[in-house]
Scaffold this active site. Structure first.
Site, mmCIF file in Angstrom:
data_model
loop_
_atom_site.group_PDB
_atom_site.id
_atom_site.type_symbol
_atom_site.label_atom_id
_atom_site.label_comp_id
_atom_site.label_asym_id
_atom_site.label_seq_id
_atom_site.Cartn_x
_atom_site.Cartn_y
_atom_site.Cartn_z
ATOM 1 N N LYS A 191 0.638 -0.965 0.034
ATOM 2 C CA LYS A 191 0.045 0.171 -0.037
ATOM 3 C C LYS A 191 0.832 1.255 -0.126
ATOM 4 O O LYS A 191 1.286 1.620 0.972
ATOM 5 C CB LYS A 191 -0.921 -0.076 1.156
ATOM 6 C CG LYS A 191 -2.254 0.626 1.170
ATOM 7 C CD LYS A 191 -2.101 2.058 0.656
ATOM 8 C CE LYS A 191 -2.042 3.045 1.729
ATOM 9 N NZ LYS A 191 -1.737 4.586 1.509
ATOM 10 N N GLU A 266 9.567 1.993 11.035
ATOM 11 C CA GLU A 266 10.396 3.037 10.923
ATOM 12 C C GLU A 266 9.824 4.452 10.854
ATOM 13 O O GLU A 266 9.148 4.631 9.734
ATOM 14 C CB GLU A 266 11.209 2.782 9.332
ATOM 15 C CG GLU A 266 12.320 1.625 9.615
ATOM 16 C CD GLU A 266 12.842 1.069 8.299
ATOM 17 O OE1 GLU A 266 13.411 0.050 8.043
ATOM 18 O OE2 GLU A 266 12.847 1.813 7.271
ATOM 19 N N CYS A 300 14.235 10.730 6.625
ATOM 20 C CA CYS A 300 13.673 10.545 8.047
ATOM 21 C C CYS A 300 15.220 10.635 8.691
ATOM 22 O O CYS A 300 15.168 10.968 9.886
ATOM 23 C CB CYS A 300 13.412 9.105 8.131
ATOM 24 S SG CYS A 300 14.187 8.081 7.289
ATOM 25 N N GLU A 399 9.542 17.185 14.317
ATOM 26 C CA GLU A 399 10.056 17.024 12.994
ATOM 27 C C GLU A 399 9.544 17.699 11.995
ATOM 28 O O GLU A 399 8.345 17.662 11.800
ATOM 29 C CB GLU A 399 9.805 15.157 12.626
ATOM 30 C CG GLU A 399 10.396 14.923 11.212
ATOM 31 C CD GLU A 399 10.074 13.674 10.940
ATOM 32 O OE1 GLU A 399 8.928 13.260 10.921
ATOM 33 O OE2 GLU A 399 10.899 12.573 10.423
HETATM 34 P P1 NAD Z 1 2.517 8.792 7.290
HETATM 35 O O1 NAD Z 1 2.446 7.998 8.508
HETATM 36 O O2 NAD Z 1 0.995 9.683 7.052
HETATM 37 O O3 NAD Z 1 1.991 7.472 6.182
HETATM 38 C C1 NAD Z 1 2.936 6.714 5.765
HETATM 39 C C2 NAD Z 1 1.731 5.581 5.122
HETATM 40 O O4 NAD Z 1 0.964 4.994 6.200
HETATM 41 C C3 NAD Z 1 1.126 5.823 3.860
HETATM 42 O O5 NAD Z 1 1.144 5.004 2.859
HETATM 43 C C4 NAD Z 1 -0.294 6.117 4.770
HETATM 44 O O6 NAD Z 1 -1.214 5.998 3.521
HETATM 45 C C5 NAD Z 1 -0.446 4.957 5.560
HETATM 46 N N1 NAD Z 1 -1.353 5.368 6.704
HETATM 47 C C6 NAD Z 1 -1.742 6.290 7.209
HETATM 48 N N2 NAD Z 1 -2.875 5.939 8.135
HETATM 49 C C7 NAD Z 1 -2.627 4.699 8.249
HETATM 50 C C8 NAD Z 1 -3.438 3.681 8.987
HETATM 51 N N3 NAD Z 1 -4.276 4.147 10.020
HETATM 52 N N4 NAD Z 1 -3.349 2.431 8.824
HETATM 53 C C9 NAD Z 1 -2.265 1.957 7.943
HETATM 54 N N5 NAD Z 1 -1.867 2.692 7.114
HETATM 55 C C10 NAD Z 1 -1.927 4.045 7.249
HETATM 56 O O7 NAD Z 1 3.488 9.201 6.898
HETATM 57 P P2 NAD Z 1 4.083 10.142 5.675
HETATM 58 O O8 NAD Z 1 3.768 11.596 5.911
HETATM 59 O O9 NAD Z 1 3.820 9.575 4.230
HETATM 60 O O10 NAD Z 1 5.692 10.100 5.641
HETATM 61 C C11 NAD Z 1 6.593 10.762 6.336
HETATM 62 C C12 NAD Z 1 7.158 10.251 7.571
HETATM 63 O O11 NAD Z 1 7.798 8.879 7.337
HETATM 64 C C13 NAD Z 1 7.985 11.082 8.511
HETATM 65 O O12 NAD Z 1 7.530 11.086 9.893
HETATM 66 C C14 NAD Z 1 9.326 10.327 8.342
HETATM 67 O O13 NAD Z 1 10.167 10.602 9.131
HETATM 68 C C15 NAD Z 1 8.868 8.970 8.120
HETATM 69 N N6 NAD Z 1 9.855 8.111 7.550
HETATM 70 C C16 NAD Z 1 10.792 7.245 8.420
HETATM 71 C C17 NAD Z 1 11.822 6.765 7.673
HETATM 72 C C18 NAD Z 1 12.515 5.681 8.517
HETATM 73 O O14 NAD Z 1 13.246 4.772 7.969
HETATM 74 N N7 NAD Z 1 12.558 5.638 9.825
HETATM 75 C C19 NAD Z 1 12.012 6.628 6.214
HETATM 76 C C20 NAD Z 1 11.175 7.629 5.579
HETATM 77 C C21 NAD Z 1 10.024 8.419 6.124
#
Ligand code: NAD
Length: 505
Positions: A191, A266, A300, A399
């Site tokens: 997804k 992550e 991240c 962040e």
């Molecule tokens: P997000 O958490 O909003 O979304 C990530 C994914 O989760 C999307 O596909 C979204 O549709 C899905 N999602 C949202 N709500 C959900 C639910 N209730 N159940 C299941 N899936 C759901 O994150 P974002 O805004 O897309 O990405 C940015 C974030 O990701 C930042 O906080 C960044 O630090 C983090 N990130 C972390 C790493 C790492 O390796 N630690 C790497 C890249 C990004």
């Protein structure tokens, strides 16, 4: 024709198919719209132009995908590792063959500069090669001997897994999660993030064109609260690899509780780069600038807090400011561009809100501080440096996930360590010092899952990747990925007629 115009024409060519057909789901080897036919728009952050209608998958689509992954599992898991290795290398070859298309589409969908996205496409291929080579040994284990007993450990793939990815470098991150799952013998339902769905569609298509059997890899587009949630709740899905925000991670944890899933998270970071006065300031400044302003700061592992020894604070922050001011902001397809538009107007607004927060908190905006001149259209934010900050400020704790750096002075090692650790996150840390004992002491005490000493983030694929505290749960990378996607079992063999306790007679 300028190189930029040439690239825009090429990108439009690659995007035509998405404009015509939209971004479909992919279930059991078949490209499909959402069951109810609904779609949502994906816009390009360059000019907010809708570039594709995306299948708006819901629970019913996830159910079909999970069932396809379940049906394909037994045969895929039983395939000899050497054959899986060949297939995954074929996928890597096919990624390389379409690297330009992937990079151009990714740049237009995410706003990330082409100079980084062309490398991200190739890095995606490397991820496949790395795990392809390890597929034949994925099931291997140990023999553990004791008197009258031999224990044999081995691993078996856990089952169909869900992979949920965010919008920053979506192509590279998807390969990082999916390649080890496939190498381990798991089948996948992916997804992708709703803000950046295009390259996930290319990736599954590439994999099947390279020979991946149908049903092994399924794709469902949709929103987190419906498709994402349904995936985490589906009983056929045995584990969820998730990359995204901490609060989404908490939701997934509770959503997945009823079906007792394994998960790997992550999450976010507010990573310190700590600079002592004894280092080569040019190198340290170059690394600090690279780690916050590359990939639009939407990274991240970015070094978003700059902690500088007080004696060099003014000199060092002036060096960073001078470099930040010279960074080329522009169209992501311009080969000269370093910082492109942020992913979406919603995120742009969030990042820009921190400019006012910084002012209200009393920090100084040394560079940037808003939209760059001449870029009123599109989600552009100027590379920004906040100075005169302290660690209690929101700009030091939250962040921001954009090209925004907060610089804080420290007086000695103890204070540097306390500031570095005084944050809810613990993903990465960067340390610059020439004092070996201090480097060992400091890095040992830093609360971060990954630490680089006298270096920017350079990944070595066999090493563990993941965060401490609110930055994540679990590790992947190298063999750690197999530990996540596989069950480790122990089988004990009696090697002699040992004494069996008698409970009766
Ligand atoms: P997000 O958490 O909003 O979304 C990530 C994914 O989760 C999307 O596909 C979204 O549709 C899905 N999602 C949202 N709500 C959900 C639910 N209730 N159940 C299941 N899936 C759901 O994150 P974002 O805004 O897309 O990405 C940015 C974030 O990701 C930042 O906080 C960044 O630090 C983090 N990130 C972390 C790493 C790492 O390796 N630690 C790497 C890249 C990004």
């Amino acid at each position: 024709m300028s190189q930029l115009q040439d690239n825009i024409n090429k990108a439009n060519g690659y995007l035509e198919r998405f404009e015509a057909d939209g971004v479909l789901n992919h279930i059991n080897g078949e490209a499909r719209p959402a069951a109810d036919g609904e779609t949502f728009d994906s816009i390009s952050p360059v000019d907010l132009r809708p570039i594709a209608k995306v299948a708006h998958g819901k629970a019913v689509d996830v159910d079909a995908a999970a069932k396809a992954a379940q049906a394909a599992f037994a045969e895929w898991a039983a395939m000899p590792g050497a054959e899986r290795k060949k297939l995954l290398h074929a996928i890597a070859d096919a990624i390389v063959a379409r690297a330009e298309e992937i990079a151009f589409v990714e740049s237009m969908d995410t706003g990330q500069a082409l100079r980084f996205m062309s490398k991200a496409a190739l890095r995606g291929a490397e991820n496949f090669r790395f795990f392809a080579d390890r597929a034949p040994g994925a099931r291997d284990g140990q023999s553990l001997y004791t008197k009258d007993q031999i224990n044999i450990t081995n691993r078996v793939p856990i089952g169909p897994v869900g992979v949920i990815t965010p919008w920053n470098t979506p192509f590279m991150l998807s390969t990082w999660k999916i390649a080890p799952a496939l190498a381990a013998g798991c089948t996948v339902v992916h997804k992708p993030a709703e803000f950046s769905p295009l390259t996930a569609r290319l990736l599954v298509e590439i994999a099947e064109d390279a020979g991946l059997p149908k049903g092994v890899w399924n794709l469902v587009n949709g929103l987190g609260e419906d498709a994402g949630k349904a995936l985490t709740e589906h009983p056929a899905i045995k584990a969820v690899g998730f990359v995204g925000e901490g609060r989404t991670g908490s939701m997934i944890m509770s959503q997945a509780a009823a079906t007792l899933k394994r998960f790997h998270f992550e999450l976010g970071g507010k990573n310190p780069v700590v600079v002592f006065a004894d280092v080569d300031l040019e190198r340290a400044a170059g690394a600090a600038v690279f780690m916050i302003y590359s990939l639009n700061g939407e990274r991240c592992t970015s070094s978003s807090r700059l902690l500088v020894e007080a004696s060099i604070y003014d000199e060092f922050t002036a060096m960073v400011a001078e470099r930040a001011a010279r960074i080329k902001v522009g169209h992501p397809l311009d080969p000269e561009t370093v910082v492109g538009p942020l992913i979406h107007p919603v995120h742009e607004k969030k990042v820009l809100s921190y400019m006012d927060i910084a002012r209200e908190e009393g920090a100084r905006i040394a560079v940037g501080g808003g939209k760059p001149e001449g870029f009123e259209e599109g989600c552009y934010v100027a590379p920004t440096l906040f100075t005169g900050a302290n660690n209690a400020m929101r700009i030091a704790q939250e962040e921001i996930f954009g090209p925004v750096l907060t610089a804080i002075p420290f007086k000695d090692e103890a204070e540097a360590l306390s500031i570095a650790n005084d944050v809810e996150y613990g993903l990465t840390g960067y340390l610059w010092t020439r004092d070996l004992a201090r480097a060992l002491r400091f890095s040992d005490a830093m609360q971060a899952g990954m630490i680089w000493v006298n270096s920017e983030n350079t990944r070595h694929l066999p090493t563990p990747f993941g965060g401490m505290k609110a930055s994540g749960i679990g590790r992947d990378g190298g063999d750690w990925s197999f530990d996540f996607y596989m069950e480790t079992r122990n089988i004990a063999f009696a090697t002699a007629d040992h004494h069996i306790p008698k409970l009766a007679g």
